[in-house]
Design a protein around this motif. Structure first.
Motif, PDB file in Angstrom:
ATOM      1  N   ALA A 178     -20.656  -6.287   3.226  1.00  0.00           N
ATOM      2  CA  ALA A 178     -20.314  -5.233   3.390  1.00  0.00           C
ATOM      3  C   ALA A 178     -19.007  -4.762   4.438  1.00  0.00           C
ATOM      4  N   ASP A 179     -19.274  -5.350   5.738  1.00  0.00           N
ATOM      5  CA  ASP A 179     -18.568  -5.323   6.697  1.00  0.00           C
ATOM      6  C   ASP A 179     -17.133  -5.769   6.265  1.00  0.00           C
ATOM      7  N   VAL A 180     -17.157  -6.822   5.652  1.00  0.00           N
ATOM      8  CA  VAL A 180     -15.888  -7.592   5.103  1.00  0.00           C
ATOM      9  C   VAL A 180     -15.042  -6.872   4.485  1.00  0.00           C
ATOM     10  N   ASP A 181     -15.929  -6.195   3.267  1.00  0.00           N
ATOM     11  CA  ASP A 181     -15.506  -5.249   2.227  1.00  0.00           C
ATOM     12  C   ASP A 181     -14.610  -4.026   2.826  1.00  0.00           C
ATOM     13  N   ARG A 182     -15.427  -3.409   3.840  1.00  0.00           N
ATOM     14  CA  ARG A 182     -14.812  -2.220   4.299  1.00  0.00           C
ATOM     15  C   ARG A 182     -13.658  -2.586   5.062  1.00  0.00           C
ATOM     16  N   LEU A 183     -13.535  -3.680   5.731  1.00  0.00           N
ATOM     17  CA  LEU A 183     -12.366  -4.051   6.565  1.00  0.00           C
ATOM     18  C   LEU A 183     -11.404  -4.256   5.808  1.00  0.00           C
ATOM     19  N   ARG A 184     -11.389  -4.937   4.639  1.00  0.00           N
ATOM     20  CA  ARG A 184     -10.278  -5.258   3.607  1.00  0.00           C
ATOM     21  C   ARG A 184      -9.708  -4.092   3.095  1.00  0.00           C
ATOM     22  N   GLU A 185     -10.472  -3.079   2.858  1.00  0.00           N
ATOM     23  CA  GLU A 185     -10.113  -1.977   2.348  1.00  0.00           C
ATOM     24  C   GLU A 185      -9.368  -0.900   3.481  1.00  0.00           C
ATOM     25  N   ALA A 186     -10.004  -1.096   4.585  1.00  0.00           N
ATOM     26  CA  ALA A 186      -8.933  -0.324   5.666  1.00  0.00           C
ATOM     27  C   ALA A 186      -7.853  -0.983   6.092  1.00  0.00           C
ATOM     28  N   LEU A 187      -7.842  -2.255   5.984  1.00  0.00           N
ATOM     29  CA  LEU A 187      -6.477  -2.881   6.392  1.00  0.00           C
ATOM     30  C   LEU A 187      -5.419  -2.953   5.208  1.00  0.00           C
ATOM     31  N   GLY A 188      -6.078  -2.713   4.042  1.00  0.00           N
ATOM     32  CA  GLY A 188      -5.177  -2.548   3.085  1.00  0.00           C
ATOM     33  C   GLY A 188      -4.967  -3.847   2.376  1.00  0.00           C
ATOM     34  N   LEU A 189      -5.996  -4.778   2.493  1.00  0.00           N
ATOM     35  CA  LEU A 189      -5.829  -6.288   1.970  1.00  0.00           C
ATOM     36  C   LEU A 189      -5.995  -6.017   0.473  1.00  0.00           C
ATOM     37  N   ASN A 190      -6.491  -5.151  -0.161  1.00  0.00           N
ATOM     38  CA  ASN A 190      -6.861  -5.087  -1.392  1.00  0.00           C
ATOM     39  C   ASN A 190      -5.333  -4.632  -2.235  1.00  0.00           C
ATOM     40  N   GLU A 191      -4.326  -4.101  -1.551  1.00  0.00           N
ATOM     41  CA  GLU A 191      -3.551  -3.489  -2.448  1.00  0.00           C
ATOM     42  C   GLU A 191      -2.624  -4.741  -2.657  1.00  0.00           C
ATOM     43  N   PRO A 192      -1.576  -4.528  -3.762  1.00  0.00           N
ATOM     44  CA  PRO A 192      -0.695  -5.580  -4.316  1.00  0.00           C
ATOM     45  C   PRO A 192       0.127  -6.145  -3.192  1.00  0.00           C
ATOM     46  N   PHE A 193       0.611  -7.248  -3.327  1.00  0.00           N
ATOM     47  CA  PHE A 193       1.299  -7.920  -2.280  1.00  0.00           C
ATOM     48  C   PHE A 193       2.658  -7.093  -1.951  1.00  0.00           C
ATOM     49  N   VAL A 194       3.292  -6.710  -2.999  1.00  0.00           N
ATOM     50  CA  VAL A 194       4.561  -5.899  -2.688  1.00  0.00           C
ATOM     51  C   VAL A 194       4.129  -4.918  -1.527  1.00  0.00           C
ATOM     52  N   VAL A 195       3.106  -4.041  -2.135  1.00  0.00           N
ATOM     53  CA  VAL A 195       2.770  -2.943  -1.251  1.00  0.00           C
ATOM     54  C   VAL A 195       2.595  -3.185   0.036  1.00  0.00           C
ATOM     55  N   GLN A 196       1.772  -4.464   0.168  1.00  0.00           N
ATOM     56  CA  GLN A 196       1.468  -4.605   1.353  1.00  0.00           C
ATOM     57  C   GLN A 196       2.802  -4.961   2.432  1.00  0.00           C
ATOM     58  N   TYR A 197       3.584  -5.892   1.427  1.00  0.00           N
ATOM     59  CA  TYR A 197       4.731  -6.236   2.373  1.00  0.00           C
ATOM     60  C   TYR A 197       5.697  -5.213   2.622  1.00  0.00           C
ATOM     61  N   LEU A 198       5.919  -4.051   1.778  1.00  0.00           N
ATOM     62  CA  LEU A 198       6.640  -2.813   2.224  1.00  0.00           C
ATOM     63  C   LEU A 198       6.062  -2.496   3.483  1.00  0.00           C
ATOM     64  N   GLY A 199       4.713  -2.168   3.479  1.00  0.00           N
ATOM     65  CA  GLY A 199       3.803  -1.520   4.455  1.00  0.00           C
ATOM     66  C   GLY A 199       4.286  -2.309   5.860  1.00  0.00           C
ATOM     67  N   PHE A 200       4.078  -3.419   5.737  1.00  0.00           N
ATOM     68  CA  PHE A 200       4.582  -4.437   6.801  1.00  0.00           C
ATOM     69  C   PHE A 200       6.005  -4.257   7.465  1.00  0.00           C
ATOM     70  N   LEU A 201       6.853  -3.961   6.510  1.00  0.00           N
ATOM     71  CA  LEU A 201       8.351  -3.604   7.042  1.00  0.00           C
ATOM     72  C   LEU A 201       8.327  -2.188   7.529  1.00  0.00           C
ATOM     73  N   GLY A 202       7.826  -1.520   6.746  1.00  0.00           N
ATOM     74  CA  GLY A 202       7.816  -0.105   7.315  1.00  0.00           C
ATOM     75  C   GLY A 202       7.288   0.141   8.838  1.00  0.00           C
ATOM     76  N   ARG A 203       6.296  -0.676   8.863  1.00  0.00           N
ATOM     77  CA  ARG A 203       5.585  -0.547  10.334  1.00  0.00           C
ATOM     78  C   ARG A 203       6.621  -1.463  11.453  1.00  0.00           C
ATOM     79  N   ALA A 204       7.325  -2.693  10.868  1.00  0.00           N
ATOM     80  CA  ALA A 204       8.025  -3.364  11.700  1.00  0.00           C
ATOM     81  C   ALA A 204       9.309  -2.568  12.181  1.00  0.00           C
ATOM     82  N   ILE A 205       9.846  -1.607  11.245  1.00  0.00           N
ATOM     83  CA  ILE A 205      11.146  -0.995  11.575  1.00  0.00           C
ATOM     84  C   ILE A 205      10.660   0.019  12.914  1.00  0.00           C
TER      85      ILE A 205
END
Lengths: 327, 338
Positions: free
Chosen positions: B45-72
């Motif tokens: 349950a911890d693992v699932d909750r953290l995956r959701e909270a970190l956005g690791l269940n999102e599609p790859f592209v969404v995660q990448y865009l999120g990463f770029l946005g934060r990096a900027i």
């Protein structure tokens, strides 16, 4: 000088141009050739080749000629620790040409074993870079179109970054992938991968350029006409004609790869202390400088310098000999 | 001209996006972030909750865009090893590296051009030949070895026997470790304002600048030799102009186009080689941080360093290309294919 990458043609497939009985032996032909003539005329190249030859032999025969076995704990005697060079140890009477380190390891023997690692990593990394660069360069030049665009764009991006940085990054990522218990044994292979991957661009660029020149020549058209496959045309027909600049780049790359390996090992992210290369030995020796034991650093450092300088000089000579216009 | 600039900027943006993808893939696929954040004691349950909270269940592209946005916005996540925001650590370390790079860059450019001109003008002279021979060794000498040898000769020092005073003088002149005393200016720390800070800078700056200096020197020399052979130089001499005017106003000026390119590219190399110099001298800069990150597989720090360095490289390359077009009018006609 024989070319290790040359694959002899299958005699059943192609008829030689002249019956081999009338030709002088291959060795004789090489000896009489322009390259050997220029080699015999260049004292710098002769000395550099001699230095490299001595080091390669020393590395290859290390288990036979090394006076001591430095990595066998049973053979070490702590009384031999910190013996200065060119003197016998005052307790045991053992003689060490280049002195010993704090554990009584013979510096000369560690250098011979270190050369093995340095040369092995350097040569393997260059071979890997060559294989990758030649294949991608042939492909880019021969296929053209989007294959060419993609390969050369990647090359351009990679060329923006200094290769030592690329090698460090690949090394770091590869370490993250390799499980922790295998990191020490895999270190050498990870090094080869990192240095090789950081160095393929030069080969790809040169081979692509030469392929562009060759691919519309008549012999290629003839090969295509008789129905040779694209792979055969690239590797059997075009490749032998683009190899001479590759040889020059390979020699210069070897010097760079040896230095890159030493640098990574010196930074503590290369060859592990259980399998020290020259770079690792210099890293270890640096700590002893402050307490006055200069020889633990000095001899490995001079070996590395002589090796890198000689290979560089050989590369310079080869470049001038193969292409006098570039001088 | 404008279309050329726009095309170059577009290319640079693409390069940065690709590098960003590499950096993001490092995050995503090297090691498991869940593994890093949660200890051995964890439930599914911890693992699932953290995956959701970190956005690791999102599609790859969404995660990448999120990463770029934060990096900027300068958010590169938390260092695995120091448990502090990566951006904060980088900002703290940047002044040390930039100061070192700046000083050695100035040494390399000024000495490199001066020695290059000297060896070209006095081509047959003994001093020029000696400088050229030494520079050949300098090119083959790995950076770290230069550093170690400098530490040996000027940090630890050797005793040279002399016939006066105590009988020997020591060459122990400079510290070999760290930055010395630093003055904190709030947003910047500098060692240039204190005696020990300046002394500590000497050996690292020489180590870092020496290789670049030899490269620039050799380039300036060969370009000068090329230019000095041209007719307009002969003509200038025939007009009776002073040697100084011919050499500097007419010849040196025309060698500068390739020299600018090399200097630009070498600035990038200086940043990369700072990693080595900083390790040798334990200089508390970004390079040393990066090496430690590689040793301990601290992915967020490695990714952030990669992004930072690539922004720097791309900007430098862009400036060099634009300068090139400004300096050499011939390149303006076809829009510069180089």
């Amino acid at each position: 000088m024989t070319d290790p990458t040359h694959i002899p043609a299958d005699p059943h497939e192609e008829t030689p141009l002249a019956p081999s009985a009338h030709r002088p032996s291959r060795w004789r032909a090489v000896w009489d050739g322009d390259l050997a003539w220029s080699f015999r005329r260049s004292p710098v190249a002769l000395v550099a080749a001699l230095v490299v030859l001595v080091m390669v032999l020393g590395a290859a025969l290390a288990p036979l000629i090394a006076p001591y076995t430095p990595f066998d704990p049973a053979s070490l005697n702590l009384f031999n620790g910190i013996t200065p060079p060119f003197t016998a140890n005052e307790f045991t009477g053992d003689y060490f040409l280049f002195g010993t380190d704090d554990q009584g390891r013979d510096v000369l023997s560690t250098i011979l074993y270190g050369l093995r690692i340095s040369l092995f990593v350097g040569v393997m990394a260059v071979l890997f870079a060559m294989l990758l660069g030649i294949t991608l360069g042939l492909l880019a030049g021969y296929a053209g179109g989007w294959t060419d665009t993609v390969i050369m764009r990647v090359a351009d991006v990679q060329l923006t970054f200094p290769s030592i940085l690329v090698a460090l990054l690949i090394f770091g990522v590869a370490r993250g992938i390799v499980p922790i218990e295998h990191r020490a044994d895999m270190a050498i292979w990870v090094l080869i991968l990192a240095i090789g991957l950081s160095d393929w661009v030069q080969f790809a660029r040169v081979v692509r350029g030469a392929t562009l020149v060759q691919k519309d020549r008549e012999y290629v058209q003839a090969a295509r006409l008789i129905g040779r496959s694209n792979g055969a045309i690239m590797f059997r027909h075009i490749l032998p004609n683009v190899l001479s600049p590759v040889l020059v780049i390979a020699t210069i790359s070897l010097a760079l790869a040896i230095i890159a390996e030493a640098t990574l090992s010196f930074l503590g992210v290369g060859a592990p202390p259980t399998q020290p290369s020259l770079g690792t030995l210099i890293r270890i020796g640096q700590d002893f400088l402050f307490s006055g034991e200069w020889w633990i650093l000095f001899f490995p450092a001079m070996t590395l310098l002589a090796l890198a300088l000689s290979v560089n000089l050989l590369g310079d000579w080869l470049r001038d000999a193969l292409n006098p216009r570039l001088r | 001209m404008l279309s050329y600039i726009l095309r170059r900027i577009l290319q640079s943006v693409i390069v940065l996006l690709v590098v960003g993808l590499v950096a993001f893939s490092m995050f995503r696929f090297v090691g498991d972030p869940i593994e890093q954040l949660l200890g051995q004691e964890r439930t599914q349950a911890d693992v699932d909750r953290l995956r959701e909270a970190l956005g690791l269940n999102e599609p790859f592209v969404v995660q990448y865009l999120g990463f770029l946005g934060r990096a900027i916005q300068g958010d590169f996540g938390i260092s695995y090893r120091q448990a502090r925001p990566v951006a904060e650590i980088l900002l703290e370390r940047a002044p040390a590296t930039l100061e070192l790079a700046l000083v050695s860059g100035i040494i390399a450019v000024v000495l490199g051009i001066a020695l290059g001109v000297f060896t070209a003008i006095r081509r047959e002279g003994f001093a020029a030949n000696a400088i050229m021979t030494v520079s050949l060794i300098g090119v083959s000498l790995p950076t770290f070895l230069i550093g170690v040898l400098l530490i040996w000769f000027f940090g630890i020092g050797i005793e040279i026997p002399v016939p006066w005073g105590d009988g020997t003088i020591s060459t122990k002149l400079f510290p070999t470790f760290g930055r010395g005393e630093v003055v904190d200016l709030g947003w910047w720390t500098t060692g240039l304002l204190t005696e020990s800070g300046r002394a500590s800078l000497v050996l690292p700056a020489i180590t870092l600048g020496l290789y670049q200096m030899t490269l620039i020197m050799r380039l300036v020399r060969s370009e000068m030799l090329e230019v000095l052979r041209q007719d307009y130089i002969r003509f200038a001499r025939a007009r009776g102009l002073k040697a100084r005017v011919v050499n500097f106003r007419h010849a040196l000026k025309n060698t500068l186009v390739p020299v600018i390119t090399i200097i630009g590219l070498q600035l990038g190399a200086i940043i990369a080689f700072a990693i080595i110099t900083e390790t040798v001298f334990q200089w508390p800069g970004v390079g040393l941080l990066f090496i430690n990150a590689v040793q301990f597989v601290d992915i967020p720090v490695m990714a952030a360093y990669l992004m930072l360095v690539s922004v720097m490289f791309v900007v430098i390359n862009l400036i060099v290309d634009l300068l090139y077009v400004t300096v050499d009018p011939r390149l303006r006609i076809d829009g510069g294919t180089a």
